[in-house]
Design a protein around this motif. Sequence first.
Motif, PDB file in Angstrom:
ATOM      1  N   ASP A 244      47.737  18.145 -20.503  1.00 11.53           N
ATOM      2  CA  ASP A 244      46.308  17.882 -20.284  1.00 11.53           C
ATOM      3  C   ASP A 244      46.014  16.388 -20.406  1.00 11.53           C
ATOM      4  O   ASP A 244      45.253  15.835 -19.618  1.00 11.53           O
ATOM      5  N   LEU A 245      46.619  15.760 -21.405  1.00 10.94           N
ATOM      6  CA  LEU A 245      46.382  14.330 -21.608  1.00 10.94           C
ATOM      7  C   LEU A 245      46.926  13.525 -20.426  1.00 10.94           C
ATOM      8  O   LEU A 245      46.242  12.628 -19.909  1.00 10.94           O
ATOM      9  N   CYS A 246      48.150  13.840 -19.999  1.00 11.18           N
ATOM     10  CA  CYS A 246      48.733  13.088 -18.876  1.00 11.18           C
ATOM     11  C   CYS A 246      47.905  13.293 -17.601  1.00 11.18           C
ATOM     12  O   CYS A 246      47.716  12.357 -16.816  1.00 11.18           O
ATOM     13  N   LEU A 247      47.399  14.502 -17.400  1.00 10.66           N
ATOM     14  CA  LEU A 247      46.536  14.735 -16.233  1.00 10.66           C
ATOM     15  C   LEU A 247      45.237  13.937 -16.359  1.00 10.66           C
ATOM     16  O   LEU A 247      44.701  13.450 -15.369  1.00 10.66           O
ATOM     17  N   HIS A 248      44.744  13.818 -17.581  1.00  7.33           N
ATOM     18  CA  HIS A 248      43.537  13.004 -17.814  1.00  7.33           C
ATOM     19  C   HIS A 248      43.801  11.551 -17.422  1.00  7.33           C
ATOM     20  O   HIS A 248      42.947  10.895 -16.808  1.00  7.33           O
TER      21      HIS A 248
ATOM     22  N   ALA B 124      44.567  14.211  -9.384  1.00 12.13           N
ATOM     23  CA  ALA B 124      44.935  14.909 -10.630  1.00 12.13           C
ATOM     24  C   ALA B 124      45.044  16.403 -10.384  1.00 12.13           C
ATOM     25  O   ALA B 124      45.966  17.063 -10.890  1.00 12.13           O
ATOM     26  N   ASN B 125      44.118  16.942  -9.587  1.00  6.73           N
ATOM     27  CA  ASN B 125      44.178  18.375  -9.277  1.00  6.73           C
ATOM     28  C   ASN B 125      45.418  18.700  -8.459  1.00  6.73           C
ATOM     29  O   ASN B 125      46.028  19.759  -8.630  1.00  6.73           O
TER      30      ASN B 125
ATOM     31  N   GLY C 258      43.515  22.223 -13.455  1.00  3.13           N
ATOM     32  CA  GLY C 258      43.373  20.776 -13.457  1.00  3.13           C
ATOM     33  C   GLY C 258      42.700  20.220 -14.694  1.00  3.13           C
ATOM     34  O   GLY C 258      42.929  19.089 -15.079  1.00  3.13           O
ATOM     35  N   HIS C 259      41.870  21.002 -15.334  1.00  3.89           N
ATOM     36  CA  HIS C 259      41.149  20.507 -16.505  1.00  3.89           C
ATOM     37  C   HIS C 259      40.900  21.658 -17.447  1.00  3.89           C
ATOM     38  O   HIS C 259      39.948  22.385 -17.291  1.00  3.89           O
TER      39      HIS C 259
ATOM     40  N   GLN D 274      34.197  17.157  -8.110  1.00  2.00           N
ATOM     41  CA  GLN D 274      34.896  17.483  -6.862  1.00  2.00           C
ATOM     42  C   GLN D 274      33.995  17.206  -5.663  1.00  2.00           C
ATOM     43  O   GLN D 274      34.430  16.634  -4.659  1.00  2.00           O
ATOM     44  N   LEU D 275      32.713  17.626  -5.784  1.00  2.00           N
ATOM     45  CA  LEU D 275      31.785  17.434  -4.669  1.00  2.00           C
ATOM     46  C   LEU D 275      31.504  15.950  -4.430  1.00  2.00           C
ATOM     47  O   LEU D 275      31.346  15.514  -3.295  1.00  2.00           O
TER      48      LEU D 275
END
Length: 326
Positions: free
Chosen positions: A175-179, A190-191, A201-202, A281-282
């Motif tokens: 989670d941290l690396c994706l952040h 990231a997603n 993704g989160h 996302q939008l």
Amino acid sequence: MPFSTSSKNAQNNTVVSIVYENLCTFEFGITHEIFGLKRPEVGADWYRFKSVSLEGDKLAAAGGLTVSANGTLTDLRRANTIIVPGWRGADEAVPKAFTDELIRARKRGARIISICGGAFVLAACGLLDGKRATTHWRLAQQLQARYPDIMLELNQLYTEDDGILTSAGSSAGIDLCLHVVRSDYGASIANSVARRLVMHGHRLGGQAQYIEQPVPKIYEADRLSWVLEHIRSTLGHTHHISELAKKVAMSERTFQRRFRALTGMPLLQWILHERIQRTSQLLETSASSLDEIANTIGLGSEENLRLHFRRQYGISPKAFRDRFSK
DNA sequence: GAAAATACCCGCCAGT
DNA sequence: GTACTGGCGGGTATTT
């Protein structure tokens, strides 16, 4: 979780993962998986990943492996992101070579990250003094007793405080690396990385939801999972506890308890997280106005959207769109 | 930014 | 005695 400002959109995008004797291979694997694999969808501007050892050439690693680093001390000293993936033991002294290099890196403005027990290494350097940080919940008491100046936040999967990032138990490192990827490259990339990992993704909630709580009965978890999916698919609608509780045949009070046990947060907070995630996302992928987005995701007004977006991401929706929209 | 209405959150406690 | 449920009510957050 506010967006990182220390990486300057990965302009200097060398990431070094420090390897050590009795390496935690899972935590190291996370860093390589996310920062080390090629991402053709991003192009040439992806991270340059190196592993660097401060303890010699051949290192023992968990699982009976022997590993060698592919980077040099020069890579470490030039990297703008340095990761300590776990640590060999809470009672294991941190060698001076580690503290010297990390303090030096911090002084030149590098982003320093720890996963799980790696927080002990950062703490030994004094990098966590007066800062918000987290670690695996089983190590928390020990860390806090030894380093009382740390503002330990156990109810977080990861923390970021002035360029110092820490994660809770091992998988929270993902989670941290994706952040970090999200901060550097935006939510879409990231997603995309998360999809390759076959994970969300989160992830929401903190590690409190995993701390020795009884596993919810399966049928209850199923019913609540249905509620989560129902809300996700109708974010633009208004959802009341009374109606949702009725749908899953629970009293409101029991629904609140079960919901919190499953997600780690109250209903409204969870819905807000989902709405702001959808907003990001939008903002990235559409040209819709803030007012249109606010109505689409159920936040009612542009003002409301701004308030919650800034609260969650630390920047305005417009700044987010300017930074990440294609 | 302030105010008011509304809904939510959660500690407490009694009942099962 | 213990665990769980559900109602109550005061404080808090959200929305307009």
